[in-house]
Design a protein around this motif. Sequence first.
Motif, PDB file in Angstrom:
ATOM      1  N   TRP A 235       0.821  -1.213   0.000  1.00 40.72           N
ATOM      2  CA  TRP A 235       0.000   0.000   0.000  1.00 40.72           C
ATOM      3  C   TRP A 235       0.858   1.269   0.000  1.00 40.72           C
ATOM      4  CZ3 TRP A 235      -3.693  -1.734   4.530  1.00 40.72           C
ATOM      5  CH2 TRP A 235      -4.602  -2.682   4.050  1.00 40.72           C
ATOM      6  N   GLY A 236       1.981   1.232   0.710  1.00 35.84           N
ATOM      7  CA  GLY A 236       2.806   2.423   0.842  1.00 35.84           C
ATOM      8  C   GLY A 236       4.003   2.467  -0.082  1.00 35.84           C
ATOM      9  N   ASN A 237       4.197   1.395  -0.885  1.00 36.56           N
ATOM     10  CA  ASN A 237       5.377   1.303  -1.742  1.00 36.56           C
ATOM     11  C   ASN A 237       6.648   1.533  -0.922  1.00 36.56           C
ATOM     12  OD1 ASN A 237       6.825   0.917  -4.135  1.00 36.56           O
ATOM     13  ND2 ASN A 237       6.831   3.118  -4.601  1.00 36.56           N
ATOM     14  N   VAL A 238       6.736   0.811   0.195  1.00 37.58           N
ATOM     15  CA  VAL A 238       7.863   0.937   1.122  1.00 37.58           C
ATOM     16  C   VAL A 238       8.885  -0.155   0.790  1.00 37.58           C
ATOM     17  CG1 VAL A 238       8.554   1.003   3.555  1.00 37.58           C
ATOM     18  CG2 VAL A 238       6.226   1.714   2.892  1.00 37.58           C
ATOM     19  N   ASP A 239      10.167   0.205   0.705  1.00 40.74           N
ATOM     20  CA  ASP A 239      11.146  -0.847   0.392  1.00 40.74           C
ATOM     21  C   ASP A 239      11.397  -1.712   1.628  1.00 40.74           C
ATOM     22  OD1 ASP A 239      13.436   0.067   1.956  1.00 40.74           O
ATOM     23  OD2 ASP A 239      13.794   1.581   0.426  1.00 40.74           O
ATOM     24  N   TRP A 240      11.949  -2.912   1.393  1.00 39.74           N
ATOM     25  CA  TRP A 240      12.101  -3.888   2.465  1.00 39.74           C
ATOM     26  C   TRP A 240      13.029  -3.396   3.560  1.00 39.74           C
ATOM     27  CZ3 TRP A 240       8.634  -7.263   3.342  1.00 39.74           C
ATOM     28  CH2 TRP A 240       7.926  -7.873   2.293  1.00 39.74           C
ATOM     29  N   HIS A 241      14.112  -2.715   3.197  1.00 37.46           N
ATOM     30  CA  HIS A 241      15.034  -2.206   4.209  1.00 37.46           C
ATOM     31  C   HIS A 241      14.306  -1.273   5.165  1.00 37.46           C
ATOM     32  CE1 HIS A 241      18.127   0.395   5.994  1.00 37.46           C
ATOM     33  NE2 HIS A 241      18.936  -0.648   5.874  1.00 37.46           N
ATOM     34  N   GLU A 242      13.466  -0.402   4.618  1.00 40.48           N
ATOM     35  CA  GLU A 242      12.710   0.517   5.455  1.00 40.48           C
ATOM     36  C   GLU A 242      11.714  -0.216   6.339  1.00 40.48           C
ATOM     37  OE1 GLU A 242      11.708   4.411   6.858  1.00 40.48           O
ATOM     38  OE2 GLU A 242      13.416   3.599   5.751  1.00 40.48           O
ATOM     39  N   MET A 243      11.138  -1.309   5.833  1.00 38.57           N
ATOM     40  CA  MET A 243      10.201  -2.095   6.629  1.00 38.57           C
ATOM     41  C   MET A 243      10.905  -2.684   7.850  1.00 38.57           C
ATOM     42  SD  MET A 243       7.127  -1.997   5.292  1.00 38.57           S
ATOM     43  CE  MET A 243       6.301  -3.390   6.076  1.00 38.57           C
ATOM     44  N   TYR A 244      12.106  -3.244   7.646  1.00 35.04           N
ATOM     45  CA  TYR A 244      12.833  -3.858   8.764  1.00 35.04           C
ATOM     46  C   TYR A 244      13.509  -2.817   9.654  1.00 35.04           C
ATOM     47  CZ  TYR A 244      12.104  -8.596   7.062  1.00 35.04           C
ATOM     48  OH  TYR A 244      11.532  -9.792   6.698  1.00 35.04           O
ATOM     49  N   ARG A 245      13.574  -1.580   9.196  1.00 33.51           N
ATOM     50  CA  ARG A 245      14.116  -0.502  10.023  1.00 33.51           C
ATOM     51  C   ARG A 245      13.025   0.166  10.851  1.00 33.51           C
ATOM     52  NH1 ARG A 245      17.159   4.928   7.874  1.00 33.51           N
ATOM     53  NH2 ARG A 245      14.994   5.534   7.468  1.00 33.51           N
ATOM     54  N   THR A 246      11.755  -0.060  10.470  1.00 35.00           N
ATOM     55  CA  THR A 246      10.639   0.624  11.129  1.00 35.00           C
ATOM     56  C   THR A 246       9.791  -0.305  11.982  1.00 35.00           C
ATOM     57  OG1 THR A 246      10.522   2.146   9.244  1.00 35.00           O
ATOM     58  CG2 THR A 246       8.609   2.083  10.725  1.00 35.00           C
ATOM     59  N   PHE A 247       9.535  -1.531  11.478  1.00 37.40           N
ATOM     60  CA  PHE A 247       8.579  -2.432  12.124  1.00 37.40           C
ATOM     61  C   PHE A 247       9.264  -3.678  12.690  1.00 37.40           C
ATOM     62  CE2 PHE A 247       6.137  -0.357   8.599  1.00 37.40           C
ATOM     63  CZ  PHE A 247       5.319   0.421   9.406  1.00 37.40           C
ATOM     64  N   ASN A 248       8.507  -4.409  13.522  1.00 43.23           N
ATOM     65  CA  ASN A 248       9.054  -5.658  14.071  1.00 43.23           C
ATOM     66  C   ASN A 248       8.950  -6.819  13.080  1.00 43.23           C
ATOM     67  OD1 ASN A 248       6.532  -7.319  14.569  1.00 43.23           O
ATOM     68  ND2 ASN A 248       6.032  -5.610  15.921  1.00 43.23           N
ATOM     69  N   MET A 249       8.173  -6.661  12.025  1.00 44.95           N
ATOM     70  CA  MET A 249       8.058  -7.648  10.950  1.00 44.95           C
ATOM     71  C   MET A 249       7.722  -9.052  11.451  1.00 44.95           C
ATOM     72  SD  MET A 249       8.278  -5.899   8.244  1.00 44.95           S
ATOM     73  CE  MET A 249       8.477  -7.118   6.953  1.00 44.95           C
ATOM     74  N   GLY A 250       6.947  -9.115  12.533  1.00 45.60           N
ATOM     75  CA  GLY A 250       6.471 -10.407  13.022  1.00 45.60           C
ATOM     76  C   GLY A 250       7.264 -11.017  14.151  1.00 45.60           C
ATOM     77  N   ILE A 251       8.391 -10.378  14.528  1.00 47.82           N
ATOM     78  CA  ILE A 251       9.205 -10.856  15.649  1.00 47.82           C
ATOM     79  C   ILE A 251       9.296  -9.722  16.676  1.00 47.82           C
ATOM     80  CG2 ILE A 251      11.483 -11.638  16.400  1.00 47.82           C
ATOM     81  CD1 ILE A 251      10.108 -13.722  14.715  1.00 47.82           C
ATOM     82  N   GLY A 252       8.765  -9.962  17.879  1.00 45.29           N
ATOM     83  CA  GLY A 252       8.746  -8.895  18.879  1.00 45.29           C
ATOM     84  C   GLY A 252       9.857  -8.972  19.903  1.00 45.29           C
ATOM     85  N   MET A 253      10.396 -10.173  20.119  1.00 44.24           N
ATOM     86  CA  MET A 253      11.462 -10.365  21.113  1.00 44.24           C
ATOM     87  C   MET A 253      12.481 -11.341  20.551  1.00 44.24           C
ATOM     88  SD  MET A 253      12.497  -9.468  24.209  1.00 44.24           S
ATOM     89  CE  MET A 253      11.056  -8.883  25.126  1.00 44.24           C
ATOM     90  N   ILE A 254      13.750 -11.016  20.723  1.00 38.34           N
ATOM     91  CA  ILE A 254      14.836 -11.878  20.258  1.00 38.34           C
ATOM     92  C   ILE A 254      15.669 -12.304  21.459  1.00 38.34           C
ATOM     93  CG2 ILE A 254      16.960 -11.989  18.895  1.00 38.34           C
ATOM     94  CD1 ILE A 254      15.680 -10.039  16.919  1.00 38.34           C
ATOM     95  N   LEU A 255      15.969 -13.588  21.530  1.00 36.21           N
ATOM     96  CA  LEU A 255      16.851 -14.149  22.550  1.00 36.21           C
ATOM     97  C   LEU A 255      18.197 -14.448  21.911  1.00 36.21           C
ATOM     98  CD1 LEU A 255      14.345 -16.834  23.920  1.00 36.21           C
ATOM     99  CD2 LEU A 255      14.537 -14.440  24.639  1.00 36.21           C
ATOM    100  N   ILE A 256      19.274 -14.005  22.534  1.00 34.83           N
ATOM    101  CA  ILE A 256      20.619 -14.300  22.060  1.00 34.83           C
ATOM    102  C   ILE A 256      21.200 -15.362  22.985  1.00 34.83           C
ATOM    103  CG2 ILE A 256      22.900 -13.378  21.517  1.00 34.83           C
ATOM    104  CD1 ILE A 256      21.606 -10.606  21.267  1.00 34.83           C
ATOM    105  N   VAL A 257      21.467 -16.533  22.435  1.00 33.69           N
ATOM    106  CA  VAL A 257      21.865 -17.678  23.270  1.00 33.69           C
ATOM    107  C   VAL A 257      23.058 -18.396  22.637  1.00 33.69           C
ATOM    108  CG1 VAL A 257      19.475 -17.975  24.016  1.00 33.69           C
ATOM    109  CG2 VAL A 257      20.331 -19.331  22.107  1.00 33.69           C
ATOM    110  N   SER A 258      23.752 -19.164  23.453  1.00 34.69           N
ATOM    111  CA  SER A 258      24.880 -19.932  22.916  1.00 34.69           C
ATOM    112  C   SER A 258      24.355 -21.010  21.980  1.00 34.69           C
ATOM    113  CB  SER A 258      25.686 -20.561  24.049  1.00 34.69           C
ATOM    114  OG  SER A 258      24.956 -21.620  24.646  1.00 34.69           O
ATOM    115  N   ALA A 259      25.182 -21.375  21.002  1.00 36.45           N
ATOM    116  CA  ALA A 259      24.779 -22.418  20.049  1.00 36.45           C
ATOM    117  C   ALA A 259      24.507 -23.735  20.772  1.00 36.45           C
ATOM    118  CB  ALA A 259      25.869 -22.593  18.992  1.00 36.45           C
ATOM    119  N   LYS A 260      25.218 -23.972  21.882  1.00 34.73           N
ATOM    120  CA  LYS A 260      25.042 -25.222  22.627  1.00 34.73           C
ATOM    121  C   LYS A 260      23.674 -25.299  23.298  1.00 34.73           C
ATOM    122  CE  LYS A 260      29.944 -26.039  23.708  1.00 34.73           C
ATOM    123  NZ  LYS A 260      30.938 -26.170  24.807  1.00 34.73           N
TER     124      LYS A 260
END
Length: 350
Positions: free
Chosen positions: A286-311
């Motif tokens: 609807w807004g002709n917004v490029d993808w970079h701008e979408m990921y710079r502005t919105f959560n794009m479906g992910i609200g919380m990120i956990l950073i954890v060890s690979a193990k």
Amino acid sequence: MEEKLTYATAGVDIDAGNESVRLIKDSVKATYRPEVLGDLGGFGGLFALSGKYKNPVLVSGTDGVGTKLRLAFMLDKHDTIGQDAVAMCVNDILVQGAEPLFFLDYLAVGKLFPEQVAEVVKGVAAACKESGCALIGGETAEMAGFYPEGEYDIAGFAVGAVEREKIITSERVQAGDVLLGLPSSGVHSNGYSLVRKIVFEKKGMKGDEVIPELGKTVGEELLTPTRLYPRVCLPLIEKFELHGMVHITGGGYYENIPRALPDHMGAEIDASAWTPQPIFKLLKEWGNVDWHEMYRTFNMGIGMILIVSAKEAEKIKAHLKEAGETVYEIGRVTEGAHEVIVKGGVFDGE
């Protein structure tokens, strides 16, 4: 005879304020934890820190809802906006490992309508109860001539506690750590200046249009409250060693993820690891917004990120799935530039 002026003739109705307190009293009391002292109506909220903490550090956060409020006014729907106010605060202190203890809200109105105030505050109280924190006080200010009748602003702050040795900081993060994403409930409470420009200015919508891809009206979708993450994340903080957490708010992926990383580390995000809710695709189109701008502005479906060890990543994913939670492995921490690179998925065609 010259008219005698009162506070009411100046636009401030004390009786309406008292009625608002009466309407919200039960909702507020339902949030109380054993540590709450006193009752609603004092000059300050009293909270006795529990003896379960051996070396507690208090963590505080404050925020508002922003221009999402304009939708609540347009649609005359006020029962969800309180959750947004709570979520923006408790989710922020959660990323440092803190258990939310109590919350206070500030509601400023143009004209005090007790039923409207009660709707907003009942939403605040319900969100506090869901997050395990007590609503121990607040302020409702009737500011005649400052806000239009029917409009208001709401903000608040949360205070939480964490054991000193459990504080989550960027010092734990290592190159190769895994990023696990927890779904959002939708747009949450950020980017609404762009949302309003797209939906109401460019598309000329009123909010009551049923959108087939959404299965509801666009107004209902956009007023979906911000997800509360304490109940799902606090058990993880207790059971596992999380290296970092990121609440995706204003600034999206590019601004928020680096806040949880050391200066000499970055992150790569694989956008093909999950599918954003339909509203994000619609806003882009609807807004002709490029993808970079979408990921710079919105959560794009992910609200919380956990950073954890690979193990520990697989154990944490298994724990979440057993609890009925959806989780996505969305990226890795990288050595080098302090930046975020989003690739894959929707980016493949551009």
